[in-house]
Write an enzyme that holds these catalytic residues in place. Structure first.
Site, PDB file in Angstrom:
ATOM      1  CE1 TYR A   1      -3.656  -6.261   8.335  1.00  0.00           C
ATOM      2  CE2 TYR A   1      -5.395  -5.259   8.770  1.00  0.00           C
ATOM      3  CZ  TYR A   1      -4.558  -5.874   7.888  1.00  0.00           C
ATOM      4  OH  TYR A   1      -3.784  -5.390   7.001  1.00  0.00           O
TER       5      TYR A   1
ATOM      6  CD  GLU B   1      -2.861   0.823   2.482  1.00  0.00           C
ATOM      7  OE1 GLU B   1      -3.047   0.203   3.125  1.00  0.00           O
ATOM      8  OE2 GLU B   1      -4.041   1.627   2.466  1.00  0.00           O
TER       9      GLU B   1
ATOM     10  CD  GLN C   1       0.532  -2.944   3.967  1.00  0.00           C
ATOM     11  OE1 GLN C   1       1.349  -1.908   3.183  1.00  0.00           O
ATOM     12  NE2 GLN C   1      -0.983  -2.225   4.023  1.00  0.00           N
TER      13      GLN C   1
ATOM     14  CD  GLU D   1      -6.220  -5.138   3.973  1.00  0.00           C
ATOM     15  OE1 GLU D   1      -6.192  -4.557   5.246  1.00  0.00           O
ATOM     16  OE2 GLU D   1      -6.540  -3.792   3.592  1.00  0.00           O
TER      17      GLU D   1
ATOM     18  CD  GLU E   1     -10.260  -2.933   5.882  1.00  0.00           C
ATOM     19  OE1 GLU E   1     -10.296  -2.051   6.825  1.00  0.00           O
ATOM     20  OE2 GLU E   1      -9.185  -4.101   6.601  1.00  0.00           O
TER      21      GLU E   1
HETATM   22  O1  AHR Z   1      -2.808  -2.853   6.571  1.00  0.00           O
HETATM   23  C1  AHR Z   1      -3.246  -1.915   6.834  1.00  0.00           C
HETATM   24  C2  AHR Z   1      -4.899  -1.402   7.204  1.00  0.00           C
HETATM   25  O2  AHR Z   1      -5.681  -1.887   7.474  1.00  0.00           O
HETATM   26  C3  AHR Z   1      -5.195  -1.012   5.579  1.00  0.00           C
HETATM   27  O3  AHR Z   1      -5.147   0.297   4.702  1.00  0.00           O
HETATM   28  C4  AHR Z   1      -6.757  -2.052   5.986  1.00  0.00           C
HETATM   29  O4  AHR Z   1      -7.467  -2.461   4.515  1.00  0.00           O
HETATM   30  C5  AHR Z   1      -6.313  -2.379   6.405  1.00  0.00           C
HETATM   31  O5  AHR Z   1      -7.997  -1.703   7.874  1.00  0.00           O
END
Ligand code: AHR
Length: 516
Positions: free
Chosen positions: A264, A53, A369, A320, A198
């Site tokens: 996450y 990103e 990332q 993600e 998102e």
């Molecule tokens: O990876 C960081 C952020 O986490 C991304 O920009 C977003 O899609 C997510 O909330």
């Protein structure tokens, strides 16, 4: 003191996954059956995708570095390291940044491109020197497929359709002419296309019903050009938002090829996630417990998807995933720069085993990332590159790319910490196009070795070799001063007796085995 506070936090935040048990599994053993004659599903190499990103130093300072003459150049060292991971695709330009990004800002002569403020991440100015053509050149250099996420949140259907035309139209058209004027007469054949990111949050705070209508409207105007057909990827659910999956699959399932699910692993709370490098065994345990919770999430989203799409035409993309820690002290909080230890490596291996074992519908994934952001592969300073422990796990798992999944049955034993347990061992297996079988195995227990008695059913094997990733401490990590603290070594802990393979897994280790 810090340890005691964390012990309480861990007890409060741990998920109710585990079976209560006062004792550690006494035998330190596990049993694995590899059904080598039952493979029918391909583990798509796209499970090993990357997400990059316009955030912190992922693009600027990561892939794209100052050339010392006031301009920019590709970071050859980073590209060289990533080539060894055989990266299948890179999801770009975001993330939350995608619904802020206007692609026309990043094409044409660099000196004419506008400077913008990245208000999403860190409030820094960005000169747009890295745009569509630079990204697509990077994909060519990496041998990776492009995956562009279009702007739904602050863009228009016309803007997205023009972008699609710019990268894909093969003949004469306004956008194809613009591409040719910018030095790229041939279309790029971009297929993976995200319709927003998102959209339930930073991409526009939409309801699933509203988003589904938008998705259908955008999809209408993204047409196939030449042999390029859009592989449309919808914003998927956040964590356990099963209603999002249900509504989008019901309303727009026929328009899409993948649903982009995000999850996450956060050890503490979103306000106080915890340090990447200073943690207790309780925080190690919680990280792994939360990471493998993704199995339950995937299976429950599968159940909903199966209702509308029993033939599994629509993939679940884990778009993600990975560990999200507090940023390294002294760094910009908006840059999400974090270190990466052996704990991150084990989170990666256990997650990838789960994706492999669900490869019938998990056909794409992209860790968050690639460089200098969250659970990255690489840390960079100029053109100096450090490979993280997670990088080495991705390197081990290249053996599974496009290989045939061999179903496994695993009695993993328990890793028990303060009355809660998780499976001590993680594993997946595959056979590649040359007929070579590979098994990846991890011991999630940081203290106790495990002996995994493995029965290879339906295949005669005569030799085993392997590599291991481990270190003396849970917190071991690579730095610019000591870049080789965690790196692969030959593994001699596996032996064969007929079809029985015995593997001695040291504590906190990841192993890749090759069986011939
Ligand atoms: O990876 C960081 C952020 O986490 C991304 O920009 C977003 O899609 C997510 O909330």
């Amino acid at each position: 003191m810090r340890g005691r506070i964390w012990a309480v936090m861990v007890a409060l935040t741990s998920l109710p996954l585990a079976t209560a048990s006062a004792q550690r599994t006494p035998s330190g053993s596990a049993r694995l059956i590899v059904n080598a004659d039952q493979g029918t599903t391909t583990i798509s190499r796209n499970i090993y995708g990357q997400f990059s990103e316009h955030l912190g130093h992922d693009i600027y300072g990561g892939y794209w570095i100052e050339d010392g003459k006031g301009g920019w150049k590709y970071n050859e060292a980073a590209i060289g390291a990533l080539e060894k991971l055989e990266v299948p695709f890179v999801r770009w330009p975001g993330g939350c940044f995608a619904d802020y990004y206007h692609w026309r800002d990043g094409i044409g002569p660099r000196e004419d491109r506008p400077t913008i403020v990245n208000t999403v991440w860190g409030g820094v100015t960005e000169d747009n020197s890295f745009g569509t053509d630079e990204y697509l050149e990077l994909m060519r250099r990496l041998g990776a497929s492009p995956f562009i996420v279009g702007n739904v949140g602050s863009g228009t259907v016309q803007e997205m359709a023009d972008w699609w035309e710019y990268v894909n139209f093969p003949g004469k058209s306004p956008m194809a002419d613009l591409r040719a004027k910018n030095g790229h007469p041939d279309p790029y054949d971009v297929r993976f296309w995200g319709v927003g990111n998102e959209s339930w949050g930073c991409g526009g705070n939409m309801t699933p019903e509203y988003y589904s209508n938008e998705l259908k409207r955008y999809a209408t105007f993204l047409r196939g050009y030449g042999s390029t057909r859009p592989f449309l990827i919808a914003t998927g659910p956040n964590v356990d938002d099963y209603n999002w999956t249900d509504v989008v699959m019901r309303e727009a399932g026929r328009q899409i090829r993948a649903l982009d699910f995000h999850y996450y692993t956060v050890v503490g709370t979103w306000q106080h996630k915890g340090s990447a490098t200073e943690f207790t065994e309780g925080e190690w345990f919680t990280a792994l417990q939360k990471a493998i919770h993704i199995k339950e999430l995937i299976e429950r989203h599968f159940t909903i998807m199966d209702r509308y799409d029993p033939r599994k035409r629509v993939a679940l993309l884990v778009g993600e995933w990975g560990m999200w820690h507090d940023v390294e002290p002294g760094t910009n909080p908006g840059f999400l720069y974090q270190q990466n230890t052996l704990r991150d490596a084990l989170v990666a291996s256990a997650s990838l085993d789960i994706f492999n074992n669900h490869a019938d519908r998990v056909r794409m994934a992209s860790i968050a990332q690639t460089i200098n952001v969250l659970q990255s592969m690489l840390l960079t300073r100029g053109d100096t590159v450090v490979e993280t422990p997670t990088y080495w796990v991705f390197q081990f798992y290249t053996v599974h790319h496009d290989a045939t999944l061999l179903p496994v049955s695993l009695d993993a034993g328990d890793y028990t910490y303060e009355g809660q347990s998780i499976p001590a061992v993680s594993a997946s297996a595959s056979r590649d196009s040359l007929g070579v079988t590979h098994i990846t195995m991890s011991n999630l227990d940081p203290d106790q070795a495990r002996t995994v008695t493995t029965d290879i059913r339906g295949e005669a094997v005569s030799s085993v070799s392997g590599r291991i990733l481990t270190a003396a401490t849970m917190q071991a990590h690579n730095t610019f001063e000591n870049p080789h603290a965690v790196e692969p070594a030959p593994f001699d802990g596996a032996s064969l007796s007929g079809s029985e393979l015995t593997v001695h897994l040291p504590p906190k280790s990841v192993v890749v085995l090759t069986l011939r």
